[in-house]
Write a protein that holds these residues in place. Sequence first.
Motif, PDB file in Angstrom:
ATOM      1  N   SER A 138      20.472  -0.641  -0.387  1.00 56.39           N
ATOM      2  CA  SER A 138      20.019   0.409   0.531  1.00 56.39           C
ATOM      3  C   SER A 138      19.209   1.469  -0.218  1.00 56.39           C
ATOM      4  CB  SER A 138      21.204   1.067   1.236  1.00 56.39           C
ATOM      5  OG  SER A 138      21.857   0.139   2.054  1.00 56.39           O
ATOM      6  N   SER A 139      19.608   1.773  -1.437  1.00 57.99           N
ATOM      7  CA  SER A 139      18.860   2.765  -2.217  1.00 57.99           C
ATOM      8  C   SER A 139      17.477   2.230  -2.610  1.00 57.99           C
ATOM      9  CB  SER A 139      19.641   3.199  -3.456  1.00 57.99           C
ATOM     10  OG  SER A 139      19.639   2.188  -4.445  1.00 57.99           O
ATOM     11  N   ILE A 140      17.359   0.916  -2.747  1.00 58.20           N
ATOM     12  CA  ILE A 140      16.067   0.320  -3.074  1.00 58.20           C
ATOM     13  C   ILE A 140      15.127   0.420  -1.870  1.00 58.20           C
ATOM     14  CG2 ILE A 140      14.917  -1.848  -3.688  1.00 58.20           C
ATOM     15  CD1 ILE A 140      17.623  -2.444  -5.276  1.00 58.20           C
ATOM     16  N   ILE A 141      15.667   0.213  -0.678  1.00 57.64           N
ATOM     17  CA  ILE A 141      14.858   0.403   0.539  1.00 57.64           C
ATOM     18  C   ILE A 141      14.375   1.845   0.592  1.00 57.64           C
ATOM     19  CG2 ILE A 141      15.009   0.647   3.047  1.00 57.64           C
ATOM     20  CD1 ILE A 141      16.577  -1.907   3.157  1.00 57.64           C
ATOM     21  N   ASP A 142      15.276   2.776   0.283  1.00 60.19           N
ATOM     22  CA  ASP A 142      14.908   4.191   0.299  1.00 60.19           C
ATOM     23  C   ASP A 142      13.802   4.502  -0.705  1.00 60.19           C
ATOM     24  OD1 ASP A 142      16.808   4.620   2.247  1.00 60.19           O
ATOM     25  OD2 ASP A 142      18.313   5.434   0.878  1.00 60.19           O
ATOM     26  N   ALA A 143      13.783   3.815  -1.829  1.00 65.97           N
ATOM     27  CA  ALA A 143      12.767   4.055  -2.858  1.00 65.97           C
ATOM     28  C   ALA A 143      11.369   3.746  -2.327  1.00 65.97           C
ATOM     29  CB  ALA A 143      13.065   3.235  -4.106  1.00 65.97           C
ATOM     30  N   SER A 144      11.232   2.614  -1.655  1.00 70.25           N
ATOM     31  CA  SER A 144       9.905   2.258  -1.138  1.00 70.25           C
ATOM     32  C   SER A 144       9.448   3.242  -0.060  1.00 70.25           C
ATOM     33  CB  SER A 144       9.901   0.826  -0.599  1.00 70.25           C
ATOM     34  OG  SER A 144      10.773   0.689   0.497  1.00 70.25           O
ATOM     35  N   THR A 145      10.377   3.673   0.770  1.00 72.20           N
ATOM     36  CA  THR A 145      10.060   4.639   1.817  1.00 72.20           C
ATOM     37  C   THR A 145       9.719   5.998   1.221  1.00 72.20           C
ATOM     38  OG1 THR A 145      11.584   3.474   3.279  1.00 72.20           O
ATOM     39  CG2 THR A 145      10.933   5.681   3.951  1.00 72.20           C
ATOM     40  N   THR A 146      10.497   6.430   0.233  1.00 69.74           N
ATOM     41  CA  THR A 146      10.246   7.715  -0.433  1.00 69.74           C
ATOM     42  C   THR A 146       8.866   7.714  -1.070  1.00 69.74           C
ATOM     43  OG1 THR A 146      12.597   8.034  -0.854  1.00 69.74           O
ATOM     44  CG2 THR A 146      11.067   9.276  -2.248  1.00 69.74           C
ATOM     45  N   CYS A 147       8.523   6.627  -1.743  1.00 69.49           N
ATOM     46  CA  CYS A 147       7.216   6.515  -2.385  1.00 69.49           C
ATOM     47  C   CYS A 147       6.105   6.641  -1.342  1.00 69.49           C
ATOM     48  CB  CYS A 147       7.110   5.192  -3.141  1.00 69.49           C
ATOM     49  SG  CYS A 147       5.480   4.849  -3.832  1.00 69.49           S
ATOM     50  N   GLU A 148       6.200   5.891  -0.287  1.00 68.63           N
ATOM     51  CA  GLU A 148       5.139   5.898   0.742  1.00 68.63           C
ATOM     52  C   GLU A 148       5.058   7.238   1.453  1.00 68.63           C
ATOM     53  OE1 GLU A 148       1.869   4.285   2.547  1.00 68.63           O
ATOM     54  OE2 GLU A 148       3.008   3.429   0.893  1.00 68.63           O
ATOM     55  N   ASP A 149       6.205   7.840   1.750  1.00 74.00           N
ATOM     56  CA  ASP A 149       6.224   9.122   2.458  1.00 74.00           C
ATOM     57  C   ASP A 149       5.601  10.248   1.651  1.00 74.00           C
ATOM     58  OD1 ASP A 149       7.394   7.929   4.638  1.00 74.00           O
ATOM     59  OD2 ASP A 149       9.401   8.733   4.259  1.00 74.00           O
ATOM     60  N   GLY A 150       5.642  10.147   0.328  1.00 74.37           N
ATOM     61  CA  GLY A 150       5.040  11.184  -0.506  1.00 74.37           C
ATOM     62  C   GLY A 150       3.562  11.372  -0.221  1.00 74.37           C
ATOM     63  N   PHE A 151       2.862  10.287   0.042  1.00 75.73           N
ATOM     64  CA  PHE A 151       1.424  10.348   0.308  1.00 75.73           C
ATOM     65  C   PHE A 151       1.122  10.973   1.669  1.00 75.73           C
ATOM     66  CE2 PHE A 151       1.813   6.935  -2.797  1.00 75.73           C
ATOM     67  CZ  PHE A 151       0.813   7.252  -3.690  1.00 75.73           C
ATOM     68  N   LYS A 152       2.078  10.949   2.567  1.00 75.38           N
ATOM     69  CA  LYS A 152       1.864  11.453   3.932  1.00 75.38           C
ATOM     70  C   LYS A 152       1.965  12.974   4.025  1.00 75.38           C
ATOM     71  CE  LYS A 152       3.482   7.176   5.969  1.00 75.38           C
ATOM     72  NZ  LYS A 152       4.574   6.486   6.659  1.00 75.38           N
ATOM     73  N   GLN A 153       2.266  13.618   2.917  1.00 74.42           N
ATOM     74  CA  GLN A 153       2.411  15.072   2.938  1.00 74.42           C
ATOM     75  C   GLN A 153       1.066  15.786   3.071  1.00 74.42           C
ATOM     76  OE1 GLN A 153       4.791  16.279  -0.386  1.00 74.42           O
ATOM     77  NE2 GLN A 153       6.486  14.955   0.203  1.00 74.42           N
ATOM     78  N   LYS A 154      -0.010  15.089   2.789  1.00 71.81           N
ATOM     79  CA  LYS A 154      -1.359  15.652   2.966  1.00 71.81           C
ATOM     80  C   LYS A 154      -2.150  14.694   3.841  1.00 71.81           C
ATOM     81  CE  LYS A 154      -1.372  18.793  -0.610  1.00 71.81           C
ATOM     82  NZ  LYS A 154      -2.102  19.723  -1.334  1.00 71.81           N
ATOM     83  N   ASN A 155      -2.847  15.253   4.824  1.00 66.26           N
ATOM     84  CA  ASN A 155      -3.575  14.422   5.782  1.00 66.26           C
ATOM     85  C   ASN A 155      -4.650  13.550   5.151  1.00 66.26           C
ATOM     86  OD1 ASN A 155      -2.071  15.327   7.922  1.00 66.26           O
ATOM     87  ND2 ASN A 155      -3.503  16.953   8.469  1.00 66.26           N
ATOM     88  N   TYR A 156      -5.277  14.018   4.103  1.00 67.59           N
ATOM     89  CA  TYR A 156      -6.376  13.264   3.513  1.00 67.59           C
ATOM     90  C   TYR A 156      -5.908  12.155   2.571  1.00 67.59           C
ATOM     91  CZ  TYR A 156      -5.636  15.787  -0.868  1.00 67.59           C
ATOM     92  OH  TYR A 156      -5.099  16.288  -2.021  1.00 67.59           O
ATOM     93  N   ALA A 157      -4.655  12.181   2.179  1.00 64.92           N
ATOM     94  CA  ALA A 157      -4.167  11.234   1.172  1.00 64.92           C
ATOM     95  C   ALA A 157      -3.963   9.846   1.758  1.00 64.92           C
ATOM     96  CB  ALA A 157      -2.871  11.741   0.566  1.00 64.92           C
ATOM     97  N   ILE A 158      -4.488   8.869   1.058  1.00 66.55           N
ATOM     98  CA  ILE A 158      -4.297   7.469   1.435  1.00 66.55           C
ATOM     99  C   ILE A 158      -3.532   6.793   0.305  1.00 66.55           C
ATOM    100  CG2 ILE A 158      -5.437   5.276   1.940  1.00 66.55           C
ATOM    101  CD1 ILE A 158      -7.788   6.922   3.055  1.00 66.55           C
ATOM    102  N   SER A 159      -2.425   6.216   0.660  1.00 70.36           N
ATOM    103  CA  SER A 159      -1.585   5.561  -0.340  1.00 70.36           C
ATOM    104  C   SER A 159      -2.229   4.261  -0.810  1.00 70.36           C
ATOM    105  CB  SER A 159      -0.205   5.262   0.236  1.00 70.36           C
ATOM    106  OG  SER A 159       0.506   4.412  -0.627  1.00 70.36           O
ATOM    107  N   PRO A 160      -2.365   4.090  -2.125  1.00 71.53           N
ATOM    108  CA  PRO A 160      -2.842   2.805  -2.646  1.00 71.53           C
ATOM    109  C   PRO A 160      -1.710   1.780  -2.745  1.00 71.53           C
ATOM    110  CG  PRO A 160      -2.545   4.356  -4.445  1.00 71.53           C
ATOM    111  CD  PRO A 160      -2.227   5.103  -3.179  1.00 71.53           C
ATOM    112  N   LEU A 161      -0.531   2.171  -2.270  1.00 71.11           N
ATOM    113  CA  LEU A 161       0.661   1.324  -2.432  1.00 71.11           C
ATOM    114  C   LEU A 161       1.270   0.874  -1.102  1.00 71.11           C
ATOM    115  CD1 LEU A 161       2.371   3.474  -5.214  1.00 71.11           C
ATOM    116  CD2 LEU A 161       0.983   1.412  -5.515  1.00 71.11           C
ATOM    117  N   THR A 162       0.564   1.119  -0.001  1.00 70.46           N
ATOM    118  CA  THR A 162       1.150   0.845   1.313  1.00 70.46           C
ATOM    119  C   THR A 162       1.651  -0.592   1.435  1.00 70.46           C
ATOM    120  OG1 THR A 162      -0.181   2.558   2.354  1.00 70.46           O
ATOM    121  CG2 THR A 162       0.732   0.868   3.808  1.00 70.46           C
ATOM    122  N   LYS A 163       0.823  -1.583   1.109  1.00 60.24           N
ATOM    123  CA  LYS A 163       1.248  -2.985   1.234  1.00 60.24           C
ATOM    124  C   LYS A 163       2.419  -3.274   0.308  1.00 60.24           C
ATOM    125  CE  LYS A 163      -0.075  -7.825   1.098  1.00 60.24           C
ATOM    126  NZ  LYS A 163       1.291  -8.183   1.201  1.00 60.24           N
TER     127      LYS A 163
END
Length: 187
Positions: A138-163
Amino acid sequence: MILPSSSLLFTLTILLCSFLSFVCANRLIQQTCKNCSKNDPNISYKFCVTSFQSDHRSHYAKNLQELGLISIKITRHNVTDTNAHINELLKKNKSLDPFIKECLDDCVEVYSDTISTFREAIRDYKAKRYADCNVKLSSIIDASTTCEDGFKQKNYAISPLTKRNKDTFQLSAIALSIVNMLINTDK
């Protein structure tokens, strides 16, 4: 009447056994993925089957327990590869936007922590401490979500790690789903 040689019979027997083993493992994969996708809307049946079929070990899995361990190892490989990819992005791109660099640094930290969690999860899994393994996955699932959510804090940011983050999430969810099936069968 010509009788086949014993070496030919032996070879044919080995081929037949291998084929039957492959067919049984393929059925196990399909049934497991069907159950996983039915129990968790975040899991794609096709992604699940493809993930298992891409790993040669799954072609020889005899039961759900073996397939579960393989799923954890597939996820670990994905996380390790993603961590290396993030480090490569940071190394190659010296002129990154400061916000993107900060997000990537956070992702490296989160994924690095996750790698050590796998050792514990595998140890718990092998010892049939499925509830403890569940917590770690469960903590590993949270890691991927935490990583992706970090990029969403700014509207212009596009995550290079989404896939990669989506794949990690789904692979972790598959492993977690199998662990939960095992927890339910132990009751």
